[in-house]
Design a protein around this motif. Sequence first.
Motif, short mmCIF file in Angstrom:
data_model
loop_
_atom_site.label_atom_id
_atom_site.label_comp_id
_atom_site.label_asym_id
_atom_site.label_seq_id
_atom_site.Cartn_x
_atom_site.Cartn_y
_atom_site.Cartn_z
N LEU A 1 7.49 14.58 -10.56
CA LEU A 1 6.22 14.19 -11.18
C LEU A 1 5.37 13.28 -10.29
O LEU A 1 4.34 12.76 -10.75
CB LEU A 1 6.50 13.47 -12.51
N VAL A 2 5.80 13.08 -9.04
CA VAL A 2 5.03 12.23 -8.11
C VAL A 2 4.92 12.98 -6.78
O VAL A 2 5.59 13.98 -6.56
CB VAL A 2 5.71 10.87 -7.90
N LYS A 3 4.09 12.42 -5.89
CA LYS A 3 3.93 13.02 -4.56
C LYS A 3 3.96 11.92 -3.51
O LYS A 3 3.72 10.73 -3.83
CB LYS A 3 2.63 13.81 -4.49
N PRO A 4 4.26 12.26 -2.26
CA PRO A 4 4.30 11.25 -1.20
C PRO A 4 2.99 10.47 -1.12
O PRO A 4 1.91 11.03 -1.21
CB PRO A 4 4.54 12.08 0.07
N GLY A 5 3.12 9.16 -0.96
CA GLY A 5 1.96 8.27 -0.89
C GLY A 5 1.63 7.61 -2.20
O GLY A 5 0.88 6.63 -2.23
N ASP A 6 2.20 8.10 -3.32
CA ASP A 6 1.93 7.49 -4.62
C ASP A 6 2.57 6.11 -4.69
O ASP A 6 3.72 5.91 -4.26
CB ASP A 6 2.51 8.35 -5.75
N HIS A 7 1.83 5.15 -5.25
CA HIS A 7 2.38 3.83 -5.55
C HIS A 7 2.90 3.87 -6.99
O HIS A 7 2.17 4.25 -7.91
CB HIS A 7 1.32 2.74 -5.40
N VAL A 8 4.16 3.48 -7.17
CA VAL A 8 4.77 3.53 -8.49
C VAL A 8 5.21 2.14 -8.91
O VAL A 8 5.44 1.26 -8.07
CB VAL A 8 5.97 4.50 -8.52
#
Length: 444
Positions: free
Chosen positions: A368-375
């Motif tokens: 549900l996320v992609k590289p570069g996303d801040h979580v």
Amino acid sequence: MKLLTNWLAVTARLPRQHKLALASLSLLVGAALVWQPHPFSPKERQSLPAVNQRQEPATVDHSEPIEQSMDANDPALSVPEDALEQDITSEAPRVHHHTVAAGDTLGEIFSQYGLSIGQLYQMLDVNDKAGDIRRGQKMEWQVDEEGQLLTFTVYQSIKYRDDYQFGQGTVDYQRLETKGEFESVTLIGRVNSSFYQQARQSGLTPNQIQNLVSALQWRFDFGRQSRRGDQFAVQVNREFIDNKPVSSGKVTAMLYKSGGRDIFVYRHHDGRFYDQQGQSLDRALRRYPTAKRYRISSSFNPHRKHPITGRISPHNGTDFATPVGTSVLAAGDGVVVKARKHRLAGNYVVIKHGREYSTRYLHLNRILVKPGDHVSMGQRIGLSGNTGRSTGPHLHFELLKYGHPVNAMKVPLPEAHPVPNDERRAFQRQAKRTHQALAQRLNG
């Protein structure tokens, strides 16, 4: 054969309770016949700390097949180093720290951090009291790229420390004594090319730079945010004998000026850095990557052996028997660095938490996320599944410290606690005086 036939005929007429007793006795005798003594005698092993080296079945439900373990250093699963991290590790291996907790044994600590049990035995061979540790003691060590110990230090007191230096199959041990006097030294510098290069020129060691970069990892990114013209002043507590420094010393404070921004940290007597108000610099991490706790189907065990081949088949994470579609949560604030598919790991996500920790989430049904996303901690990053090499639906979760797998269920995790209330006022006064002294050095 006739004797055996007669014996069976006699036993057949015995009462049931006698038959059970005879069967139990036969099993005990058989076990005694096949038992082989351990190569270490009881006397040699009496001081050996508890070590988890349990064997697991060849196929564990809701886990990975034991005969094909995943490589912890697989580039596809690793966190890439940036320029600052490459500078730090190029000159000296990273230093790992641990504070002994109640109930800890040296063997359990080695197991938590995936350290070599063989090297633990080496330590016991040269110092039979190596396993005598107590709550509150500080330890630190360095490992090579293969995870083998290079150094291991146990602080017995302010004055004494036990030092182990490892070579090719050897270990040198000595108890070192602090004999000199300690003085505060201030090192100053201005960034011209990179923070790391100017910090080295000012007199800081790679390990000292590493400590500062780690302490400030959530407040200031030296690799990305430092700029030409930035100034810094670092206070170091160094040991002197006959007015000559005999150690690089311990960093006690730092003031970093970047544009109109001042970043200040001060070390408390607990060994941790805080800001001037006594607030923690850390971000907390959670042990469980799910909203509720699921059964652990396979535990962290870097020394796991295949029950048939006897080969070491490490299990570098914790497997949770989660149903397909279970929400998988980020263990802490961070940046997604990998989110893709792998032939063994299936769909997986890797998150970098500051500069010290990273986490991996494997065998996902959906990402549900992609590289570069801040979580953020607790944010949903995927759904658990059964992709890749798997014996059933589960979530494989790994925690890595400086790239080396550690036991997420056991190791101490960073907690965002401030200086205790009854110590905070005194801390703030001392921190303020130190901040002013460092600012004067930079302005002078």
